[in-house]
Design a protein around this motif. Sequence first.
Motif, short mmCIF file in Angstrom:
data_model
loop_
_atom_site.label_atom_id
_atom_site.label_comp_id
_atom_site.label_asym_id
_atom_site.label_seq_id
_atom_site.Cartn_x
_atom_site.Cartn_y
_atom_site.Cartn_z
N MET A 1 -45.93 -12.05 14.23
CA MET A 1 -45.65 -11.97 15.68
C MET A 1 -44.71 -10.80 15.95
SD MET A 1 -44.39 -15.04 18.13
CE MET A 1 -44.30 -14.82 19.89
N SER A 2 -44.78 -10.22 17.14
CA SER A 2 -43.94 -9.10 17.48
C SER A 2 -42.46 -9.50 17.42
CB SER A 2 -44.28 -8.60 18.88
OG SER A 2 -44.27 -9.65 19.80
N HIS A 3 -41.61 -8.49 17.18
CA HIS A 3 -40.20 -8.72 16.98
C HIS A 3 -39.56 -9.29 18.25
CE1 HIS A 3 -36.10 -8.12 15.73
NE2 HIS A 3 -35.88 -7.36 16.79
N SER A 4 -38.85 -10.41 18.13
CA SER A 4 -38.19 -11.02 19.28
C SER A 4 -36.92 -11.71 18.82
CB SER A 4 -39.11 -12.02 19.98
OG SER A 4 -40.25 -11.41 20.51
N ASP A 5 -36.01 -10.97 18.18
CA ASP A 5 -34.77 -11.56 17.71
C ASP A 5 -33.77 -11.58 18.86
OD1 ASP A 5 -32.53 -12.43 16.50
OD2 ASP A 5 -32.45 -10.88 14.96
N VAL A 6 -33.74 -12.73 19.55
CA VAL A 6 -32.91 -12.81 20.76
C VAL A 6 -31.43 -12.94 20.44
CG1 VAL A 6 -34.78 -13.77 22.12
CG2 VAL A 6 -33.23 -15.33 20.91
N THR A 7 -31.08 -13.01 19.15
CA THR A 7 -29.66 -13.00 18.78
C THR A 7 -29.19 -11.58 18.52
OG1 THR A 7 -30.13 -13.28 16.41
CG2 THR A 7 -29.92 -15.29 17.73
N ASP A 8 -30.10 -10.63 18.58
CA ASP A 8 -29.81 -9.23 18.31
C ASP A 8 -29.46 -8.52 19.64
OD1 ASP A 8 -29.79 -6.54 17.78
OD2 ASP A 8 -31.61 -6.56 16.56
N ALA A 9 -28.19 -8.14 19.79
CA ALA A 9 -27.75 -7.52 21.05
C ALA A 9 -28.49 -6.20 21.31
CB ALA A 9 -26.25 -7.28 21.01
N THR A 10 -28.82 -5.48 20.25
CA THR A 10 -29.54 -4.22 20.41
C THR A 10 -30.94 -4.46 20.96
OG1 THR A 10 -28.30 -3.25 18.59
CG2 THR A 10 -30.34 -2.14 19.23
N PHE A 11 -31.59 -5.51 20.47
CA PHE A 11 -32.91 -5.88 20.97
C PHE A 11 -32.86 -6.18 22.47
CE2 PHE A 11 -35.66 -9.47 22.16
CZ PHE A 11 -36.91 -8.96 21.88
N LEU A 12 -31.90 -6.99 22.89
CA LEU A 12 -31.78 -7.34 24.31
C LEU A 12 -31.45 -6.12 25.15
CD1 LEU A 12 -29.89 -10.74 24.08
CD2 LEU A 12 -32.34 -10.35 24.36
N GLN A 13 -30.62 -5.23 24.62
CA GLN A 13 -30.25 -4.04 25.39
C GLN A 13 -31.45 -3.13 25.61
OE1 GLN A 13 -27.43 -3.59 26.99
NE2 GLN A 13 -28.26 -1.72 27.89
N ARG A 14 -32.35 -3.03 24.63
CA ARG A 14 -33.55 -2.21 24.82
C ARG A 14 -34.39 -2.74 25.98
NH1 ARG A 14 -37.24 -2.45 21.25
NH2 ARG A 14 -36.41 -3.95 19.73
N TYR A 15 -34.50 -4.05 26.07
CA TYR A 15 -35.30 -4.64 27.15
C TYR A 15 -34.60 -4.53 28.51
CZ TYR A 15 -39.04 -6.12 24.20
OH TYR A 15 -40.13 -6.09 23.36
N ARG A 16 -33.27 -4.66 28.48
CA ARG A 16 -32.53 -4.50 29.74
C ARG A 16 -32.66 -3.06 30.24
NH1 ARG A 16 -27.88 -6.08 27.95
NH2 ARG A 16 -28.28 -8.29 28.30
N THR A 17 -32.65 -2.11 29.32
CA THR A 17 -32.76 -0.70 29.68
C THR A 17 -34.11 -0.40 30.34
OG1 THR A 17 -31.27 0.03 27.93
CG2 THR A 17 -32.83 1.65 28.77
N VAL A 18 -35.19 -0.85 29.73
CA VAL A 18 -36.51 -0.53 30.28
C VAL A 18 -36.76 -1.31 31.57
CG1 VAL A 18 -37.84 -2.22 28.93
CG2 VAL A 18 -38.92 -0.09 29.70
N GLN A 19 -36.20 -2.51 31.68
CA GLN A 19 -36.37 -3.26 32.94
C GLN A 19 -35.62 -2.55 34.08
OE1 GLN A 19 -36.64 -7.67 33.25
NE2 GLN A 19 -34.68 -7.53 34.33
#
Length: 297
Positions: A1-19
């Motif tokens: 499955m695609s990467h979705s580590d919601v405990t990873d702050a960097t992961f969340l920041q990438r999504y916040r940036t594109v949103q």
Amino acid sequence: MSHSDVTDATFLQRYRTVQRLSYDCAESVAATLDEGVTEREVAARLHEWLTDRGVREWFHTPFAWFGDRTAFRGFATPVHFFPTRRRLGEGMPYILDVAPVLDRAVGDIGYARVLGENAIHDELMTDLAAHRDLIPRLITEGATLREVYLEVDELIRRQGYDNRHRVYPGRVIAHQVGDIESRIPRFIAFGFGSRAVRTLVGDLMVERAHNRSPLWASGKISDHRPEPGLWAVEPHIGFRDVGVKFEEALLVRPDGSAVWLDDETPHVRRWRRQGLACGSGEAPGTPETTTTSEAAA
């Protein structure tokens, strides 16, 4: 499955940036709209704005809907979702929907406004706030995806409107989003990016094997708790020839609780000024004001 580590702050920041980039795009292009512009011209402006800021990949290409098309009246096939030569007029509602991919993250958003004044549009937008408040609360309380869908349906009924997200393919109110991992050639087919579709199909196959679905609808396949990760949620309500919606990322944590990824969206700022409850105040992390087009450039 695609990467979705919601405990990873960097992961969340990438999504916040594109949103945020997506909402910046919608607000910037909306400021240019005037009477007579067509849906196709607006979709092209959205595309150009984002490509000028580094976007080279799409979950789907930009959509623009004017007038009764905001409520999906007369939509019988997926072809009807594509931009047309419909022209914008004074007092006419419109919805802009973009979904660029940046640094493998998807920023799928919906932005509803009106050119000039429209009392019905304003009332629908005000009532839409209750849906943003309801959805994460029900998830946190333990509801299944199907149960939340039906509760949203019931709220729409009590408000005197009708459910327009049921017109989307699969009647979905949301879909799971994760990193675009595919390495197949990049191209657009029927408005959707090849790699995004490949990733979604892969997620579908994995989830169906576990009797789950990354697509959130009212069927039995959605009668389960959401998997931890990000979900692009888009409640869409309509009354007569006016439709409104928002779309943004909902974060489901490993403990089952849910919060919106970012409270700095145009519709939340509007509802905050009105003093409406809209599920804000619990977004993870501390959003930075520079996570927009500046970060993407």
